[in-house]
Design a protein around this motif. Structure first.
Motif, PDB file in Angstrom:
ATOM      1  N   PRO A   1       4.141  -0.041  13.375  1.00  0.00           N
ATOM      2  CA  PRO A   1       3.842  -0.246  11.958  1.00  0.00           C
ATOM      3  C   PRO A   1       3.807   1.055  11.179  1.00  0.00           C
ATOM      4  O   PRO A   1       3.334   2.074  11.677  1.00  0.00           O
ATOM      5  CB  PRO A   1       2.454  -0.916  11.983  1.00  0.00           C
ATOM      6  CG  PRO A   1       1.904  -0.657  13.336  1.00  0.00           C
ATOM      7  CD  PRO A   1       3.047  -0.413  14.273  1.00  0.00           C
ATOM      8  N   VAL A   2       4.318   0.987   9.981  1.00  0.00           N
ATOM      9  CA  VAL A   2       4.390   2.184   9.152  1.00  0.00           C
ATOM     10  C   VAL A   2       2.996   2.753   8.908  1.00  0.00           C
ATOM     11  O   VAL A   2       2.815   3.974   8.837  1.00  0.00           O
ATOM     12  CB  VAL A   2       5.136   1.867   7.835  1.00  0.00           C
ATOM     13  CG1 VAL A   2       4.297   1.007   6.905  1.00  0.00           C
ATOM     14  CG2 VAL A   2       5.599   3.118   7.145  1.00  0.00           C
ATOM     15  N   SER A   3       1.985   1.899   8.852  1.00  0.00           N
ATOM     16  CA  SER A   3       0.615   2.380   8.604  1.00  0.00           C
ATOM     17  C   SER A   3       0.138   3.296   9.732  1.00  0.00           C
ATOM     18  O   SER A   3      -0.622   4.232   9.499  1.00  0.00           O
ATOM     19  CB  SER A   3      -0.344   1.196   8.459  1.00  0.00           C
ATOM     20  OG  SER A   3      -0.253   0.355   9.589  1.00  0.00           O
ATOM     21  N   ALA A   4       0.613   3.056  10.960  1.00  0.00           N
ATOM     22  CA  ALA A   4       0.192   3.876  12.099  1.00  0.00           C
ATOM     23  C   ALA A   4       0.964   5.197  12.168  1.00  0.00           C
ATOM     24  O   ALA A   4       0.553   6.126  12.858  1.00  0.00           O
ATOM     25  CB  ALA A   4       0.392   3.105  13.403  1.00  0.00           C
ATOM     26  N   ALA A   5       2.081   5.261  11.461  1.00  0.00           N
ATOM     27  CA  ALA A   5       2.897   6.475  11.501  1.00  0.00           C
ATOM     28  C   ALA A   5       2.496   7.474  10.426  1.00  0.00           C
ATOM     29  O   ALA A   5       2.831   8.659  10.517  1.00  0.00           O
ATOM     30  CB  ALA A   5       4.374   6.118  11.336  1.00  0.00           C
TER      31      ALA A   5
ATOM     32  N   ALA B   1       0.871  -1.179   0.000  1.00  0.00           N
ATOM     33  CA  ALA B   1       0.000   0.000   0.000  1.00  0.00           C
ATOM     34  C   ALA B   1       0.902   1.221   0.000  1.00  0.00           C
ATOM     35  O   ALA B   1       2.104   1.124   0.275  1.00  0.00           O
ATOM     36  CB  ALA B   1      -0.916  -0.008   1.214  1.00  0.00           C
ATOM     37  N   SER B   2       0.329   2.358  -0.288  1.00  0.00           N
ATOM     38  CA  SER B   2       1.093   3.587  -0.367  1.00  0.00           C
ATOM     39  C   SER B   2       0.832   4.430   0.886  1.00  0.00           C
ATOM     40  O   SER B   2      -0.322   4.626   1.267  1.00  0.00           O
ATOM     41  CB  SER B   2       0.657   4.353  -1.624  1.00  0.00           C
ATOM     42  OG  SER B   2       1.524   5.413  -1.854  1.00  0.00           O
ATOM     43  N   PHE B   3       1.900   4.883   1.522  1.00  0.00           N
ATOM     44  CA  PHE B   3       1.753   5.692   2.735  1.00  0.00           C
ATOM     45  C   PHE B   3       2.553   6.979   2.583  1.00  0.00           C
ATOM     46  O   PHE B   3       3.677   6.959   2.088  1.00  0.00           O
ATOM     47  CB  PHE B   3       2.260   4.920   3.962  1.00  0.00           C
ATOM     48  CG  PHE B   3       1.474   3.677   4.236  1.00  0.00           C
ATOM     49  CD1 PHE B   3       0.242   3.740   4.869  1.00  0.00           C
ATOM     50  CD2 PHE B   3       1.943   2.446   3.813  1.00  0.00           C
ATOM     51  CE1 PHE B   3      -0.508   2.594   5.096  1.00  0.00           C
ATOM     52  CE2 PHE B   3       1.210   1.293   4.036  1.00  0.00           C
ATOM     53  CZ  PHE B   3      -0.019   1.369   4.677  1.00  0.00           C
ATOM     54  N   LYS B   4       1.943   8.056   3.063  1.00  0.00           N
ATOM     55  CA  LYS B   4       2.644   9.340   3.061  1.00  0.00           C
ATOM     56  C   LYS B   4       3.243   9.568   4.441  1.00  0.00           C
ATOM     57  O   LYS B   4       2.517   9.615   5.434  1.00  0.00           O
ATOM     58  CB  LYS B   4       1.675  10.478   2.714  1.00  0.00           C
ATOM     59  CG  LYS B   4       1.206  10.429   1.264  1.00  0.00           C
ATOM     60  CD  LYS B   4       0.452  11.685   0.899  1.00  0.00           C
ATOM     61  CE  LYS B   4      -0.243  11.575  -0.453  1.00  0.00           C
ATOM     62  NZ  LYS B   4       0.561  11.057  -1.541  1.00  0.00           N
ATOM     63  N   LEU B   5       4.553   9.687   4.475  1.00  0.00           N
ATOM     64  CA  LEU B   5       5.250   9.915   5.744  1.00  0.00           C
ATOM     65  C   LEU B   5       5.882  11.296   5.724  1.00  0.00           C
ATOM     66  O   LEU B   5       6.424  11.722   4.687  1.00  0.00           O
ATOM     67  CB  LEU B   5       6.347   8.869   5.953  1.00  0.00           C
ATOM     68  CG  LEU B   5       5.920   7.402   5.972  1.00  0.00           C
ATOM     69  CD1 LEU B   5       7.144   6.508   6.136  1.00  0.00           C
ATOM     70  CD2 LEU B   5       4.909   7.138   7.086  1.00  0.00           C
ATOM     71  N   THR B   6       5.813  11.979   6.845  1.00  0.00           N
ATOM     72  CA  THR B   6       6.531  13.247   6.981  1.00  0.00           C
ATOM     73  C   THR B   6       7.691  13.013   7.937  1.00  0.00           C
ATOM     74  O   THR B   6       7.482  12.786   9.136  1.00  0.00           O
ATOM     75  CB  THR B   6       5.599  14.349   7.523  1.00  0.00           C
ATOM     76  OG1 THR B   6       4.475  14.465   6.657  1.00  0.00           O
ATOM     77  CG2 THR B   6       6.329  15.689   7.587  1.00  0.00           C
ATOM     78  N   ILE B   7       8.877  12.994   7.386  1.00  0.00           N
ATOM     79  CA  ILE B   7      10.064  12.701   8.194  1.00  0.00           C
ATOM     80  C   ILE B   7      10.983  13.916   8.164  1.00  0.00           C
ATOM     81  O   ILE B   7      11.404  14.360   7.079  1.00  0.00           O
ATOM     82  CB  ILE B   7      10.811  11.458   7.672  1.00  0.00           C
ATOM     83  CG1 ILE B   7       9.851  10.268   7.577  1.00  0.00           C
ATOM     84  CG2 ILE B   7      12.004  11.130   8.568  1.00  0.00           C
ATOM     85  CD1 ILE B   7      10.476   9.013   6.991  1.00  0.00           C
ATOM     86  N   ASN B   8      11.268  14.455   9.313  1.00  0.00           N
ATOM     87  CA  ASN B   8      12.118  15.646   9.425  1.00  0.00           C
ATOM     88  C   ASN B   8      11.593  16.770   8.516  1.00  0.00           C
ATOM     89  O   ASN B   8      12.365  17.425   7.800  1.00  0.00           O
ATOM     90  CB  ASN B   8      13.579  15.307   9.098  1.00  0.00           C
ATOM     91  CG  ASN B   8      14.082  14.185   9.979  1.00  0.00           C
ATOM     92  OD1 ASN B   8      13.623  14.007  11.094  1.00  0.00           O
ATOM     93  ND2 ASN B   8      15.037  13.410   9.477  1.00  0.00           N
ATOM     94  N   ASN B   9      10.288  16.914   8.540  1.00  0.00           N
ATOM     95  CA  ASN B   9       9.580  17.952   7.768  1.00  0.00           C
ATOM     96  C   ASN B   9       9.619  17.746   6.257  1.00  0.00           C
ATOM     97  O   ASN B   9       9.233  18.646   5.514  1.00  0.00           O
ATOM     98  CB  ASN B   9      10.107  19.365   8.107  1.00  0.00           C
ATOM     99  CG  ASN B   9       9.784  19.740   9.535  1.00  0.00           C
ATOM    100  OD1 ASN B   9       8.686  19.460  10.016  1.00  0.00           O
ATOM    101  ND2 ASN B   9      10.733  20.362  10.218  1.00  0.00           N
ATOM    102  N   GLN B  10      10.081  16.602   5.815  1.00  0.00           N
ATOM    103  CA  GLN B  10      10.104  16.310   4.379  1.00  0.00           C
ATOM    104  C   GLN B  10       9.042  15.246   4.062  1.00  0.00           C
ATOM    105  O   GLN B  10       8.968  14.229   4.768  1.00  0.00           O
ATOM    106  CB  GLN B  10      11.473  15.762   3.953  1.00  0.00           C
ATOM    107  CG  GLN B  10      12.632  16.722   4.145  1.00  0.00           C
ATOM    108  CD  GLN B  10      12.538  17.935   3.240  1.00  0.00           C
ATOM    109  OE1 GLN B  10      12.182  17.830   2.067  1.00  0.00           O
ATOM    110  NE2 GLN B  10      12.794  19.103   3.808  1.00  0.00           N
TER     111      GLN B  10
ATOM    112  N   PRO C   1       1.619  -2.680   5.028  1.00  0.00           N
ATOM    113  CA  PRO C   1       1.173  -1.842   6.158  1.00  0.00           C
ATOM    114  C   PRO C   1       1.812  -2.227   7.489  1.00  0.00           C
ATOM    115  O   PRO C   1       1.970  -1.383   8.371  1.00  0.00           O
ATOM    116  CB  PRO C   1      -0.340  -2.089   6.205  1.00  0.00           C
ATOM    117  CG  PRO C   1      -0.698  -2.583   4.850  1.00  0.00           C
ATOM    118  CD  PRO C   1       0.492  -3.311   4.310  1.00  0.00           C
ATOM    119  N   THR C   2       2.180  -3.491   7.624  1.00  0.00           N
ATOM    120  CA  THR C   2       2.759  -3.937   8.898  1.00  0.00           C
ATOM    121  C   THR C   2       4.266  -3.766   8.957  1.00  0.00           C
ATOM    122  O   THR C   2       4.882  -4.097   9.972  1.00  0.00           O
ATOM    123  CB  THR C   2       2.434  -5.423   9.131  1.00  0.00           C
ATOM    124  OG1 THR C   2       2.872  -6.163   7.983  1.00  0.00           O
ATOM    125  CG2 THR C   2       0.946  -5.637   9.355  1.00  0.00           C
TER     126      THR C   2
END
Ligand code: FES
Ligand code: FES
Length: 165
Positions: free
Chosen positions: A63-67, A2-11, A19-20
């Motif tokens: 899990p990355v899905s929760a982040a 699945a595709s997840f949007k993460l904001t890491i260090n404001n990027q 997802p897991t």
């Protein structure tokens, strides 16, 4: 996948993963930020500590899905030039030995000082108890946190930005 949007260090980053998948995997292997370390993989050592909305979490067991949708900060994001007061205090007290646990130690220390700007020894021991150091740097960690606390207390308070009218 699945595709997840993460904001890491404001990027912003988009990761296509299970997802897991542990957030740590996404940070290190997909995004390529390798300052955060893998130690035990079962939330017991603290080497993988990052901040989620300012709070320390064990990224090996999150899990990355929760982040997704939250603000993630890694060791690379706490300062531009490795000059956060905690990092400077770490150098001053020569805290790192093998270094493996140290990015996690620093992330926990930064979170502690945000919550408790003038921690007692007991506060430090409680906040840092989840960060294991096989080199036994605990006394230096404690001393460095006190130094960083004093340093941060002396920093000028940032003035609020005045918006354009
Ligand atoms: S690697 Fe995450 S707590 Fe040990
Ligand atoms: S400095 Fe070696 S494990 Fe902590």
């Amino acid at each position: 996948m699945a595709s997840f949007k993460l904001t890491i260090n404001n990027q912003p980053h988009t990761v296509d993963v299970e997802p897991t998948m542990p957030l740590l995997w996404a940070i290190r292997d997909v995004v390529g930020l390798t300052g955060t370390k893998f130690g035990c993989g079962i939330a017991q050592c603290g080497a993988c500590t990052v901040h989620l909305d300012g709070n320390p979490i064990r990224s090996c067991s999150y899990p990355v899905s929760a982040a997704a949708g939250h603000k993630i900060t890694t060791i690379e994001g706490i300062s531009k030039n490795a000059d956060h007061p905690v990092q400077k205090a770490w150098v001053e007290h020569q805290v790192p030995q093998c270094g493996y646990c140290q990015s996690g130690q620093i992330m926990s220390a930064v979170a502690l000082l945000k919550q408790t700007p003038k921690p007692t020894d007991a506060d430090i021991d409680t906040a840092m108890q989840g960060n294991i150091c096989r080199c036994g740097t605990y006394n230096r960690v404690r001393a460095a946190i006190h130094t960083a606390s004093g340093e941060m207390a002396n920093l000028p308070k940032s003035t609020p930005k005045v918006g354009k009218r």
